[in-house]
Scaffold this motif. Structure first.
Motif, PDB file in Angstrom:
ATOM      1  N   ALA A   1       0.879  -1.085   0.020  1.00 22.75           N
ATOM      2  CA  ALA A   1      -0.063  -0.027  -0.002  1.00 22.75           C
ATOM      3  C   ALA A   1       0.773   1.197  -0.032  1.00 22.75           C
ATOM      4  N   GLY A   2       2.025   1.110   0.598  1.00 30.01           N
ATOM      5  CA  GLY A   2       2.926   2.521   0.614  1.00 30.01           C
ATOM      6  C   GLY A   2       3.799   2.419  -0.467  1.00 30.01           C
ATOM      7  N   LYS A   3       3.850   1.589  -1.325  1.00 27.44           N
ATOM      8  CA  LYS A   3       4.802   1.654  -2.549  1.00 27.44           C
ATOM      9  C   LYS A   3       4.327   2.856  -3.602  1.00 27.44           C
ATOM     10  N   SER A   4       5.321   3.167  -4.436  1.00 30.67           N
ATOM     11  CA  SER A   4       4.998   4.196  -5.605  1.00 30.67           C
ATOM     12  C   SER A   4       4.038   3.793  -6.238  1.00 30.67           C
ATOM     13  N   LYS A   5       3.138   4.681  -7.101  1.00 35.70           N
ATOM     14  CA  LYS A   5       2.400   4.317  -8.261  1.00 35.70           C
ATOM     15  C   LYS A   5       3.208   3.786  -9.316  1.00 35.70           C
ATOM     16  N   ALA A   6       4.237   3.992  -9.429  1.00 35.31           N
ATOM     17  CA  ALA A   6       5.031   3.274 -10.552  1.00 35.31           C
ATOM     18  C   ALA A   6       5.287   1.857 -10.283  1.00 35.31           C
ATOM     19  N   GLU A   7       5.598   1.643  -8.837  1.00 35.06           N
ATOM     20  CA  GLU A   7       5.934   0.173  -8.683  1.00 35.06           C
ATOM     21  C   GLU A   7       4.477  -0.535  -8.900  1.00 35.06           C
ATOM     22  N   LEU A   8       3.669   0.102  -8.308  1.00 38.04           N
ATOM     23  CA  LEU A   8       2.368  -0.669  -8.393  1.00 38.04           C
ATOM     24  C   LEU A   8       1.733  -0.913  -9.651  1.00 38.04           C
ATOM     25  N   TYR A   9       2.016   0.022 -10.715  1.00 34.10           N
ATOM     26  CA  TYR A   9       1.810  -0.161 -12.087  1.00 34.10           C
ATOM     27  C   TYR A   9       2.468  -1.468 -12.573  1.00 34.10           C
ATOM     28  N   LEU A  10       4.008  -1.312 -12.525  1.00 36.79           N
ATOM     29  CA  LEU A  10       4.693  -2.453 -13.117  1.00 36.79           C
ATOM     30  C   LEU A  10       4.462  -3.607 -12.498  1.00 36.79           C
ATOM     31  N   LYS A  11       3.925  -3.799 -11.244  1.00 36.59           N
ATOM     32  CA  LYS A  11       3.464  -5.229 -10.590  1.00 36.59           C
ATOM     33  C   LYS A  11       2.412  -5.748 -11.232  1.00 36.59           C
ATOM     34  N   ALA A  12       1.549  -4.756 -11.399  1.00 40.88           N
ATOM     35  CA  ALA A  12      -0.148  -4.976 -11.927  1.00 40.88           C
ATOM     36  C   ALA A  12       0.058  -5.615 -13.340  1.00 40.88           C
ATOM     37  N   ILE A  13       1.206  -4.914 -14.313  1.00 42.36           N
ATOM     38  CA  ILE A  13       1.132  -5.560 -15.551  1.00 42.36           C
ATOM     39  C   ILE A  13       2.319  -6.474 -15.851  1.00 42.36           C
ATOM     40  N   LYS A  14       2.470  -6.928 -14.507  1.00 42.33           N
ATOM     41  CA  LYS A  14       3.663  -8.236 -14.417  1.00 42.33           C
ATOM     42  C   LYS A  14       4.946  -7.818 -15.238  1.00 42.33           C
ATOM     43  N   ALA A  15       5.472  -6.683 -15.005  1.00 42.20           N
ATOM     44  CA  ALA A  15       6.710  -6.511 -15.701  1.00 42.20           C
ATOM     45  C   ALA A  15       8.024  -7.286 -14.994  1.00 42.20           C
ATOM     46  N   GLU A  16       8.750  -7.410 -15.850  1.00 43.58           N
ATOM     47  CA  GLU A  16       9.887  -8.291 -15.404  1.00 43.58           C
ATOM     48  C   GLU A  16      10.777  -7.539 -14.345  1.00 43.58           C
ATOM     49  N   LYS A  17      10.971  -8.257 -13.240  1.00 44.75           N
ATOM     50  CA  LYS A  17      11.674  -7.626 -12.109  1.00 44.75           C
ATOM     51  C   LYS A  17      13.223  -7.999 -12.496  1.00 44.75           C
ATOM     52  N   ASP A  18      14.182  -7.157 -11.831  1.00 44.60           N
ATOM     53  CA  ASP A  18      15.565  -7.218 -12.022  1.00 44.60           C
ATOM     54  C   ASP A  18      15.900  -8.436 -11.291  1.00 44.60           C
ATOM     55  N   GLU A  19      17.111  -8.938 -11.870  1.00 42.28           N
ATOM     56  CA  GLU A  19      17.645 -10.039 -10.986  1.00 42.28           C
ATOM     57  C   GLU A  19      18.188  -9.677  -9.820  1.00 42.28           C
ATOM     58  N   LYS A  20      17.929 -10.583  -8.990  1.00 39.41           N
ATOM     59  CA  LYS A  20      17.791 -10.302  -7.255  1.00 39.41           C
ATOM     60  C   LYS A  20      19.144 -10.896  -6.883  1.00 39.41           C
ATOM     61  N   LEU A  21      20.155 -10.375  -6.089  1.00 41.93           N
ATOM     62  CA  LEU A  21      21.289 -10.992  -5.649  1.00 41.93           C
ATOM     63  C   LEU A  21      21.171 -10.919  -4.010  1.00 41.93           C
ATOM     64  N   THR A  22      20.746 -12.091  -3.586  1.00 42.34           N
ATOM     65  CA  THR A  22      20.467 -12.314  -2.099  1.00 42.34           C
ATOM     66  C   THR A  22      21.841 -12.947  -1.468  1.00 42.34           C
ATOM     67  N   TYR A  23      22.399 -12.686  -0.322  1.00 47.13           N
ATOM     68  CA  TYR A  23      23.310 -13.218   0.372  1.00 47.13           C
ATOM     69  C   TYR A  23      22.878 -14.185   1.455  1.00 47.13           C
ATOM     70  N   PRO A  24      23.344 -15.373   1.675  1.00 45.82           N
ATOM     71  CA  PRO A  24      22.996 -16.322   2.665  1.00 45.82           C
ATOM     72  C   PRO A  24      22.555 -15.840   4.146  1.00 45.82           C
ATOM     73  N   PHE A  25      23.450 -14.678   4.561  1.00 47.12           N
ATOM     74  CA  PHE A  25      22.961 -14.152   5.640  1.00 47.12           C
ATOM     75  C   PHE A  25      21.735 -13.395   5.754  1.00 47.12           C
ATOM     76  N   GLN A  26      21.508 -12.708   4.692  1.00 44.09           N
ATOM     77  CA  GLN A  26      20.233 -12.148   4.357  1.00 44.09           C
ATOM     78  C   GLN A  26      19.135 -12.741   4.586  1.00 44.09           C
ATOM     79  N   ASN A  27      18.988 -14.353   3.807  1.00 46.34           N
ATOM     80  CA  ASN A  27      17.794 -15.227   3.958  1.00 46.34           C
ATOM     81  C   ASN A  27      17.862 -15.647   5.473  1.00 46.34           C
TER      82      ASN A  27
END
Length: 316
Positions: free
Chosen positions: A92-118
C-alpha cells in the motif's frame, strides 16, 4: 470556542460554530484512547513474558490445526478476478510506478541475495510466529488477559490472522474496478470494551537500540493498516515493533526496551486517499501508461523494476 463568520444580506456578521472544535475533541479522545491501548497491550506482553511456562497443550493443538489449514489453503488456486488490477496491503505504501509495473507483471530485476540475508529473514519470520503463539498462550496463562485473539467460528475456531483470514474484495472507486487481496497479523478483542483492534507486527534485527530510535511508525506500515481497514473493516490498529536482538542477559531489570507499540486510527479520509491512489494506478493500467510517479531515494533503493523503469522513462 472557535467560530467562523458569515456575511448576511444586511452585512451583519453572524457567528456559527465550526467543525474545528469537534475535530480537536475527537483528536484528543483518539489520542487518549490510543495511549490506553498502547499501555494495555504493553502490559499484556510484559505480563506473559514474566511467566515461566512450557508448552500449553490447547495452544499446541490449535497451532497444529492452523498449520494444517494453511497447507490446504496453499493447495487451492486463488479465486479472485484476474482481469482487473490487484493490490495488497503490504504494498500500500509503494509508489504508483511500482504498483503499476507489478500490476502489468513487468519483469523484475535479477536479485542477488546473500545467505546471511536469507537467515535474517528466516529469524524474523520465526519471531513473528512466536509472538502470535505468545498471544494465544496469554489467554490461558494470564488470569485476566487484556486482549484475546479473535476466533473464526466458521473455520473451527482458528485465530483471526494469516492464512486463516486471507480474503479478497472487488473495489469500485472513481470509475475503476480493482481487487484488494491479503491477510493480516491479527485481529484482537480488547477485553475492556469488547472492541476489535488490529495487530500489526514488525521486527528489527540490527540491535535492541533500534527500538528506542523509532519515534513513529514507518509511513508504509501506516498505509498497510489503512489497507487492512478497507479489507477487514477494523479501524483501530496497534503497530508493534520488536527487536530480534536483545540486551545482555545480565542487564536484568535495567535491560533496554525490546519492543515499542504505536496506535493508528484509520479515518474515512485515509481510506479515500488510498483508494484514490489505487484507482489512479488502475486507470493507468487500463491506458497502458506508466504513472508520473517520481521515486524517492528510499523508494528506489528497494525498487525491483529498475531496468524496466529506466527503459520506460528514458525519453521522458
Amino acid at each position: 470556542m472557535f467560530y467562523k463568520t458569515k456575511r448576511t444580506d444586511d452585512m451583519s456578521l453572524v457567528s456559527k460554530p465550526t467543525d474545528f472544535t469537534k475535530q480537536v475533541r475527537e483528536q484528543m479522545a483518539s489520542k487518549e484512547r490510543g495511549q490506553q491501548l498502547i499501555a494495555d497491550l504493553s502490559s499484556h506482553i510484559e505480563d506473559i513474558g514474566k511467566e515461566d511456562y512450557f508448552d500449553v497443550l490447547e495452544v499446541e493443538e490449535l497451532v497444529l490445526r492452523e498449520q494444517a489449514y494453511a497447507v490446504e489453503v496453499m493447495k487451492k488456486k486463488k479465486d479472485y478476478p484476474t482481469d482487473i488490477p490487484r493490490f495488497s496491503p503490504s504494498s500500500a505504501g509503494k509508489s504508483k510506478a511500482e504498483l503499476y509495473l507489478k500490476a502489468i507483471k513487468a519483469e523484475k530485476d535479477e536479485k542477488l541475495t546473500y545467505p546471511f540475508q536469507n537467515r535474517w529473514t528466516r529469524n524474523s519470520t520465526a519471531v513473528h510466529g512466536a509472538m502470535q503463539k505468545t498471544l494465544l498462550e496469554a489467554e490461558v496463562i494470564l488470569q485476566n488477559p487484556m486482549f484475546t485473539v479473535m476466533r473464526l467460528p466458521e473455520k473451527g475456531g482458528l485465530p483471526a490472522w494469516e492464512k486463516n483470514i486471507e480474503r479478497w474484495k472487488v473495489i469500485e472507486h472513481n470509475g475503476q474496478r480493482f481487487v484488494i487481496f491479503g491477510m493480516c497479523d491479527g485481529i484482537l478483542e480488547y477485553k475492556k470494551d469488547g472492541t476489535k483492534v488490529g495487530f500489526e507486527y514488525k521486527t528489527k534485527s540490527n540491535s535492541v537500540a533500534q527500538i528506542k530510535q523509532i519515534k513513529e511508525p514507518n509511513p508504509s506500515h501506516i498505509a498497510q493498516t489503512v489497507a487492512y481497514a478497507i479489507l477487514f473493516e477494523v479501524d483501530e490498529w496497534l503497530i508493534t515493533y520488536e527487536s530480534v536482538a536483545k540486551d545482555k542477559w545480565t542487564t536484568n531489570e535495567n535491560a533496554r526496551p525490546d519492543f515499542k507499540i504505536f496506535y493508528n486510527k484509520v479515518t474515512e479520509a485515509d481510506k479515500k486517499r488510498l483508494l484514490d491512489k489505487w484507482a489512479d494506478v488502475a486507470k493507468h493500467v487500463e491506458a497502458g501508461q506508466l504513472p508520473d510517479s517520481p521515486l524517492g531515494k528510499f523508494d528506489y533503493m528497494f525498487f525491483p523494476y529498475k531496468k524496466v523503469y529506466a527503459e520506460l522513462t528514458k525519453n521522458g
